[in-house]
Design an enzyme around this catalytic site. Structure first.
Site, mmCIF file in Angstrom:
data_model
loop_
_atom_site.group_PDB
_atom_site.id
_atom_site.type_symbol
_atom_site.label_atom_id
_atom_site.label_comp_id
_atom_site.label_asym_id
_atom_site.label_seq_id
_atom_site.Cartn_x
_atom_site.Cartn_y
_atom_site.Cartn_z
ATOM 1 N N GLU A 107 0.985 -1.104 -0.018
ATOM 2 C CA GLU A 107 0.161 -0.097 0.212
ATOM 3 C C GLU A 107 1.009 1.241 -0.114
ATOM 4 O O GLU A 107 1.979 1.375 0.680
ATOM 5 C CB GLU A 107 -0.957 0.066 1.374
ATOM 6 N N CYS A 120 3.259 8.460 1.383
ATOM 7 C CA CYS A 120 3.426 7.630 2.416
ATOM 8 C C CYS A 120 3.927 6.147 2.017
ATOM 9 O O CYS A 120 2.851 5.579 1.180
ATOM 10 C CB CYS A 120 2.118 7.588 3.329
ATOM 11 N N CYS A 127 4.316 -6.638 9.107
ATOM 12 C CA CYS A 127 5.160 -6.134 9.912
ATOM 13 C C CYS A 127 5.430 -7.249 11.130
ATOM 14 O O CYS A 127 4.385 -7.771 11.716
ATOM 15 C CB CYS A 127 4.788 -4.840 10.699
ATOM 16 N N CYS A 131 1.942 -4.431 16.879
ATOM 17 C CA CYS A 131 1.296 -3.451 17.686
ATOM 18 C C CYS A 131 -0.100 -3.672 17.719
ATOM 19 O O CYS A 131 -0.785 -4.030 16.894
ATOM 20 C CB CYS A 131 1.410 -1.979 17.385
ATOM 21 N N CYS A 134 -2.725 -2.018 15.270
ATOM 22 C CA CYS A 134 -2.253 -1.984 13.800
ATOM 23 C C CYS A 134 -2.770 -3.046 13.004
ATOM 24 O O CYS A 134 -2.326 -4.170 13.297
ATOM 25 C CB CYS A 134 -0.890 -1.674 13.682
ATOM 26 N N GLY A 177 4.912 -1.590 7.811
ATOM 27 C CA GLY A 177 6.383 -2.032 8.179
ATOM 28 C C GLY A 177 7.140 -1.399 8.982
ATOM 29 O O GLY A 177 6.718 -0.175 9.217
ATOM 30 N N GLU A 178 8.033 -1.708 9.576
ATOM 31 C CA GLU A 178 8.922 -1.063 10.602
ATOM 32 C C GLU A 178 10.407 -0.870 9.729
ATOM 33 O O GLU A 178 11.007 -1.569 9.456
ATOM 34 C CB GLU A 178 9.326 -2.068 11.854
ATOM 35 N N CYS A 352 -3.399 2.742 7.786
ATOM 36 C CA CYS A 352 -2.154 1.733 7.733
ATOM 37 C C CYS A 352 -2.682 0.032 7.800
ATOM 38 O O CYS A 352 -3.328 -0.284 8.545
ATOM 39 C CB CYS A 352 -1.525 1.774 9.364
HETATM 40 N N1 SAH Z 1 6.168 1.019 11.889
HETATM 41 C C1 SAH Z 1 6.230 2.262 11.908
HETATM 42 C C2 SAH Z 1 5.773 3.126 10.852
HETATM 43 C C3 SAH Z 1 4.544 2.561 10.249
HETATM 44 S S1 SAH Z 1 3.058 3.003 11.208
HETATM 45 C C4 SAH Z 1 5.891 3.202 13.279
HETATM 46 O O1 SAH Z 1 5.252 2.093 14.003
HETATM 47 O O2 SAH Z 1 6.133 4.067 13.608
HETATM 48 C C5 SAH Z 1 3.026 4.395 10.955
HETATM 49 C C6 SAH Z 1 1.917 5.302 12.256
HETATM 50 O O3 SAH Z 1 0.683 4.854 12.073
HETATM 51 C C7 SAH Z 1 2.391 4.684 13.629
HETATM 52 O O4 SAH Z 1 2.559 5.912 14.390
HETATM 53 C C8 SAH Z 1 1.387 3.794 14.024
HETATM 54 O O5 SAH Z 1 1.320 3.832 15.395
HETATM 55 C C9 SAH Z 1 0.269 4.658 13.362
HETATM 56 N N2 SAH Z 1 -0.948 3.692 13.519
HETATM 57 C C10 SAH Z 1 -1.034 2.200 13.081
HETATM 58 N N3 SAH Z 1 -2.304 1.822 13.239
HETATM 59 C C11 SAH Z 1 -3.089 3.040 13.583
HETATM 60 C C12 SAH Z 1 -4.495 2.927 13.659
HETATM 61 N N4 SAH Z 1 -5.279 1.987 13.814
HETATM 62 N N5 SAH Z 1 -4.826 4.206 14.231
HETATM 63 C C13 SAH Z 1 -4.136 5.343 14.246
HETATM 64 N N6 SAH Z 1 -2.693 5.326 13.943
HETATM 65 C C14 SAH Z 1 -2.217 4.132 13.759
HETATM 66 FE FE1 SF4 Z 2 3.485 -1.188 14.818
HETATM 67 FE FE2 SF4 Z 2 4.203 0.294 13.074
HETATM 68 FE FE3 SF4 Z 2 4.473 -2.443 12.769
HETATM 69 FE FE4 SF4 Z 2 2.029 -1.197 12.755
HETATM 70 S S1 SF4 Z 2 3.512 -0.968 11.166
HETATM 71 S S2 SF4 Z 2 2.536 -3.165 13.769
HETATM 72 S S3 SF4 Z 2 2.497 0.412 14.160
HETATM 73 S S4 SF4 Z 2 5.655 -1.071 14.099
#
Ligand code: SAH
Ligand code: SF4
Length: 373
Positions: A107, A120, A127, A131, A134, A177-178, A352
């Site tokens: 995406e 973006c 990933c 979290c 997510c 992804g991270e 995301c």
């Molecule tokens: N993995 C990295 C970058 C990708 S996620 C990271 O976690 O920073 C990018 C952002 O989207 C992160 O701050 C994450 O916490 C946020 N995000 C993911 N799922 C979300 C959701 N359901 N609602 C709001 N923000 C979200």
């Molecule tokens: Fe967490 Fe970022 Fe990975 Fe989603 S993409 S699981 S927010 S580290």
């Protein structure tokens, strides 16, 4: 000590075939010379790939036909195929879904703002961090993306921006992804999109967002690239943060913030903290005050992101607007600059990991559940 050059000269380790979008200009020069063409042909190719945004060798009429033929047969420009595009009603957010060569989905989101145009980019399929809120984490990690697959996302987005007479100005690596779990490929991607002979996106306009992998924050501080760092904090203490971001158990809040302080001291650059607000979990005034105390004296900005409902966490809710505003006001009261940022494109599943999940479901694939979900 880490050698900064290694990140940009190393070949991607994923073993996937290389595309034109994987090459740095110097490497492309070596490549054309090896095949008996004059060195300047590489610049012409680079120009067509990044200034003209060509996705087809056929249009590169400046190159000899035989060379185009050879390129066509041996070096694809990209290996991403656009399979879906969705646009919000206001036309300001566009979401792309790409298919990879090994039949996975990636995406990318393009966002138009009055003063900038931002893409973006995803850096992995799935990933591994997982979290709790997510959608991307639900599948676990399938694989890293190659630098070329990341560059291709930017090129596709830049083409669509161009149709609207807009120049792509900013890149955020905040898709699936991270980035720090695919560090070398991400840094090589930065080098390619930054090249003045190519897309020429300034490193100050490129943001990498991490869930908090401490050793890589230190490593990034040593790099020659002045990219921006965003850290997904989401909670000011370990009890709460470990519930939301599992890797907090490895790198707890205080260690993470200490790394951020080192980063600021070393680079002089501000850190952005992302904080997803979840109703009744991490959004009360006491937690805001605790966060403000933790961030005191740190050159930073806080982005408050109201939780975007996803199947990852059906029980989580977005807080009411007054609660969100109250949280922001408490931070401000303590001198911590904070902005509320609503995710763009919720109605087109742009948040995301969501569009990919829809596509996988449409194709009858179920994303594997993560333990404990
Ligand atoms: N993995 C990295 C970058 C990708 S996620 C990271 O976690 O920073 C990018 C952002 O989207 C992160 O701050 C994450 O916490 C946020 N995000 C993911 N799922 C979300 C959701 N359901 N609602 C709001 N923000 C979200
Ligand atoms: Fe967490 Fe970022 Fe990975 Fe989603 S993409 S699981 S927010 S580290």
């Amino acid at each position: 000590m880490h050698d900064a050059r290694s990140a940009t000269t190393e070949r991607p380790r994923t073993g996937r075939p290389r595309t034109l979008h994987d090459f740095r200009l110097a490497e492309l020069e070596a490549w054309v010379v090896e095949r008996g063409y004059p060195r300047y042909r590489a610049r012409q190719l680079y120009h067509w790939a990044y200034q003209q945004l060509a996705l087809d060798y056929g249009v590169m009429s400046v190159l000899p036909k035989a060379m185009r033929q050879e390129l066509q047969e041996t070096l694809p420009i990209t290996n991403l195929v656009e399979v879906r595009r969705r646009v919000t009603d206001d036309g300001e957010t566009i979401k792309f879904l790409f298919r990879t060569e090994d039949e996975h989905f990636v995406e990318t989101v393009l966002m138009f703002y009055p003063d900038r145009t931002t893409v973006c980019v995803s850096c992995q399929i799935g990933c591994a961090v997982g979290c709790s809120f997510c959608a991307t984490g639900l599948s676990g990690l399938i694989r890293n993306l190659t630098p070329g697959e990341m560059v291709s996302q930017v090129v596709y987005a830049a083409r669509v921006a161009r149709e609207r007479q807009r120049r792509l100005s900013n890149i955020v690596v905040m898709g699936m992804g991270e980035p720090f779990q695919n560090y070398d490929a991400v840094l090589r991607f930065v080098a390619i999109v930054n090249d003045r002979q190519g897309l020429g996106i300034g490193t100050r306009h490129i943001t990498l967002s991490t869930a908090g992998m401490v050793p890589f924050i230190d490593r990034l501080a040593e790099e020659p690239y002045q990219v921006k760092l965003a850290v997904s904090l989401h909670a000011p203490n370990d009890g709460l943060r470990s519930q939301l971001v599992p890797l907090n158990r490895r790198w707890p809040v205080d260690e993470l913030l200490a790394a951020c302080r080192r980063y600021v001291a070393k680079t002089g650059r501000r850190v952005t903290f992302e904080y997803v607000l979840i109703d009744g979990l991490n959004d009360d005034e006491k937690t805001a005050a605790e966060l403000a105390r933790k961030l005191r004296g740190l050159l930073c900005h806080v982005n408050l992101i109201p939780y975007n409902p996803t199947p990852a966490a059906p029980l989580y809710r977005r807080p009411a607007p007054e609660r969100i505003e109250r949280f922001r006001a408490v931070l401000e009261h303590y001198g911590i600059p904070a902005t509320v940022r609503y995710s763009r494109g919720v109605e087109i599943a742009a948040a995301c990991g969501q569009l990919r999940a829809h596509e996988e479901a449409r194709r009858g694939r179920r994303l594997p559940a993560v333990a404990g979900q």
